[in-house]
Design an enzyme around this catalytic site. Structure first.
Site, short mmCIF file in Angstrom:
data_model
loop_
_atom_site.label_atom_id
_atom_site.label_comp_id
_atom_site.label_asym_id
_atom_site.label_seq_id
_atom_site.Cartn_x
_atom_site.Cartn_y
_atom_site.Cartn_z
CG ASP A 1 19.65 31.43 -8.44
OD1 ASP A 1 18.39 31.71 -8.18
OD2 ASP A 1 20.61 32.22 -9.10
CG ASP B 1 20.31 35.24 -6.06
OD1 ASP B 1 18.92 35.06 -6.01
OD2 ASP B 1 21.00 35.67 -7.21
#
Length: 216
Positions: free
Chosen positions: A116, A112
């Protein structure tokens, strides 16, 4: 930019920033409900992480393709903003699904966080490539955005939590970028990039000051 256009930009940007500040703490119950709905599909949190990254990447590619779409380039900011908002929503969903299904893991957190950074890089590179903002301004915005994440990561490695400190976290930066770029003034996207730099720099400075006071 004339004075009237500047006032419009400033007023909307100020409204967006204050709105973000007010709704941040009220979103958790809503996102828990949304996460429950998406979790019921049986799809994993990592699925939504990858879907979010793909959506952000498409936005960056669209911005970069300005020269290929001729007169239709005027629609790219609108399409790109919609993709950024969708990608941001999916990015929030993956965390909610992970918590609800108890799929929180170090691998998921790594994917994650890395996704990002990739998505932000692709978006700002696309904006610069498409000529929607000066490349130097995009480099500054991207560098400051990365510094926001770095200060938090470094502080957490020293057992100091900085999550939620400052207005310029990733979700707020991308939402500001998407909304301000649609303001009907000349070179709105360039002003959106500048706005991202401003809130990111204020967050970096805020975190440095707090960390310097608390760390020994």
């Amino acid at each position: 930019m004339n004075k009237a256009s500047y006032r419009i930009y400033y007023s909307i940007a100020y409204f967006v920033l204050n709105l973000l500040n007010r709704i941040r703490d009220t979103m958790d119950p809503f996102m828990t409900k949304v996460g429950t709905i998406f979790a019921s599909t049986g799809l994993s949190a990592n699925f939504f992480t990858w879907l979010s990254l793909i959506t952000f990447t498409l936005a960056g590619i669209l911005y970069a393709c300005r020269s290929l779409v001729g007169e239709y380039w005027v629609y790219l900011p609108l399409i790109g903003s919609c993709l950024i908002l969708l990608g941001g929503f999916l990015d929030i969903v993956d965390g909610s699904v992970a918590r609800i299904t108890k799929q929180v893991s170090k691998r998921g957190s790594f994917l994650d966080s890395t996704g990002d950074r990739i998505s932000e890089a692709v978006i700002f590179i696309g904006i610069a490539k498409g000529g929607f903002a000066e490349p130097t301004l995009c480099m500054i915005a991207l560098s400051l955005s990365f510094l926001v994440s770095y200060t938090r990561a470094k502080a957490e490695s020293l057992q100091l939590g900085l999550a939620g400190l400052g207005l310029g976290e990733r979700a707020e930066r991308l939402l500001l970028l998407a909304v301000v770029s649609l303001i009907p003034v000349p070179r709105a996207m360039e002003w959106a990039v500048i706005s991202v730099s401003i809130i990111a720099s204020s967050t970096v400075i805020h975190r440095i000051i707090v960390a310097a006071k608390k760390l020994t």
